[in-house]
Enzyme design. Structure first.
Site, PDB file in Angstrom:
ATOM      1  N   HIS A 294       0.843  -1.207   0.000  1.00 58.07           N
ATOM      2  CA  HIS A 294       0.000   0.000   0.000  1.00 58.07           C
ATOM      3  C   HIS A 294       0.876   1.255   0.000  1.00 58.07           C
ATOM      4  O   HIS A 294       0.945   1.992   0.989  1.00 58.07           O
ATOM      5  CB  HIS A 294      -0.880  -0.056   1.252  1.00 58.07           C
ATOM      6  CG  HIS A 294      -2.026   0.892   1.311  1.00 58.07           C
ATOM      7  ND1 HIS A 294      -1.949   2.197   0.880  1.00 58.07           N
ATOM      8  CD2 HIS A 294      -3.284   0.729   1.784  1.00 58.07           C
ATOM      9  CE1 HIS A 294      -3.110   2.793   1.089  1.00 58.07           C
ATOM     10  NE2 HIS A 294      -3.946   1.915   1.644  1.00 58.07           N
TER      11      HIS A 294
ATOM     12  N   GLU B 106      -0.773   1.220  -5.625  1.00 55.68           N
ATOM     13  CA  GLU B 106      -0.561  -0.011  -4.868  1.00 55.68           C
ATOM     14  C   GLU B 106      -0.594  -1.261  -5.761  1.00 55.68           C
ATOM     15  O   GLU B 106      -1.459  -1.370  -6.633  1.00 55.68           O
ATOM     16  CB  GLU B 106      -1.652  -0.148  -3.802  1.00 55.68           C
ATOM     17  CG  GLU B 106      -1.855   1.102  -2.975  1.00 55.68           C
ATOM     18  CD  GLU B 106      -3.116   1.051  -2.139  1.00 55.68           C
ATOM     19  OE1 GLU B 106      -3.493  -0.059  -1.690  1.00 55.68           O
ATOM     20  OE2 GLU B 106      -3.756   2.100  -1.947  1.00 55.68           O
TER      21      GLU B 106
END
Length: 305
Positions: A175, A278
């Site tokens: 992330h 991500e």
């Protein structure tokens, strides 16, 4: 929720430090972390969550964004850098009381190897195995390894192995938060013609524009793509390349102003200086592993050469 810290920083330093290149640091009131400095870059990696908090190649300044309001305590996720979302991405699909993005970012990962590579890069290998703590949230036996390589680019490989006797399904993401001159200044290249799920409108669409610009909240999950993307930031005079492997979804996220106002761990104007891009495996691209099988999800982050 957290694992009680199993760490003895002095012992870790004795076993895994690399003179002049890698050391373990524990500052009062802060979570323990590894500091890396080699001929290419500097990086900081928190042992809690195996969480990359900083990556600065020597020919530029910080590539990753960290919230100055981030929590730095056990039981709370770190905001910014590169959280490891595992073994689910987003809210749990059947129990919203379970932690957002899984428990991987809320537990200490064990350092099992550090290595100075012949080419001057630095490798750190972390491991998180099934335990009583993990089975309180997810019933499966597994072994997860995160291999981080610090060089001119930053490489992360999340390798998950099913060590149980039955198949299981998981989702995950690396992330990554990227440091920007301003969200209004940048555009993202490489996603034209790709179908995405717009989480805010609950609808699928195709990106027609050559480049994605962001002027409002965005949560897009681009599907069936492994294409590298470029975050072009002309004010900072750099182009950040985000490559990946073993990931079929690219998530782009910026919360916008209103959502920031409701986040305790982010400044009210935090949305102005970061974007997340991500490497994700989720939705129809969640991973199913038979007993003994493994899957790798990887991302490589650096300046376009």
């Amino acid at each position: 929720m957290n694992l009680e810290s199993p760490l003895d920083i002095d012992l870790l330093d004795e076993k895994f430090s690399l003179e002049g290149e890698l050391g373990f640091i524990e500052m009062e009131g802060e979570l323990p972390f590894i500091s890396v400095s080699n001929k290419y870059a500097q990086a900081d990696i928190c042992l809690y969550g195996a969480h990359v908090m900083s990556f600065t190649p020597h020919n530029t300044f910080e590539l990753l964004w960290m919230s100055p309001s981030s929590f730095s305590e056990e039981g709370k996720a770190i905001r910014g850098g590169i959280p490891v979302c595992f073994p689910w991405f987003g809210p749990h699909n059947s129990d919203p009381q379970l932690p957002q993005h899984g428990f991987g970012r809320l537990m200490y990962w064990e350092v099992i190897e550090t290595r100075a590579e012949a080419n001057g890069e630095t490798l750190i290998r972390f491991q998180l195995n099934a335990s009583e703590a993990t089975k309180a949230y997810w019933p499966h036996d597994f072994s997860a390894e995160l291999v981080i390589t610090v060089g001119a680019a930053l490489k992360l490989i999340l390798n998950v192995t099913n060590t149980s006797t039955e198949a299981f399904e998981y989702s995950c993401a690396l992330h990554s938060y990227f440091n920007l001159s301003g969200i209004e200044n940048i555009h993202i290249e490489g996603l034209q013609g790709t179908t995405y799920y717009n989480q805010l409108t609950k609808a699928n669409a195709i990106q027609e524009e050559a480049n994605l610009t962001i002027s409002e909240p965005v949560t897009r999950h681009y599907l069936d793509t492994q294409t590298p993307v470029i975050i072009a930031d002309p004010v900072f005079r750099r182009r950040i390349q985000v490559q990946k492997a073993g990931s079929q979804v690219t998530t782009v996220w910026n919360p916008g102003q209103e959502a920031c106002l409701n986040m305790q761990d982010m400044p009210d104007d935090g949305y102005e200086t970061f974007v997340c891009v991500e490497a994700t495996n989720a939705f129809k691209h969640s991973i199913t592993l038979a007993p003994g099988e493994s899957h790798q999800t990887a991302t490589i982050i650096g300046l376009e050469v």
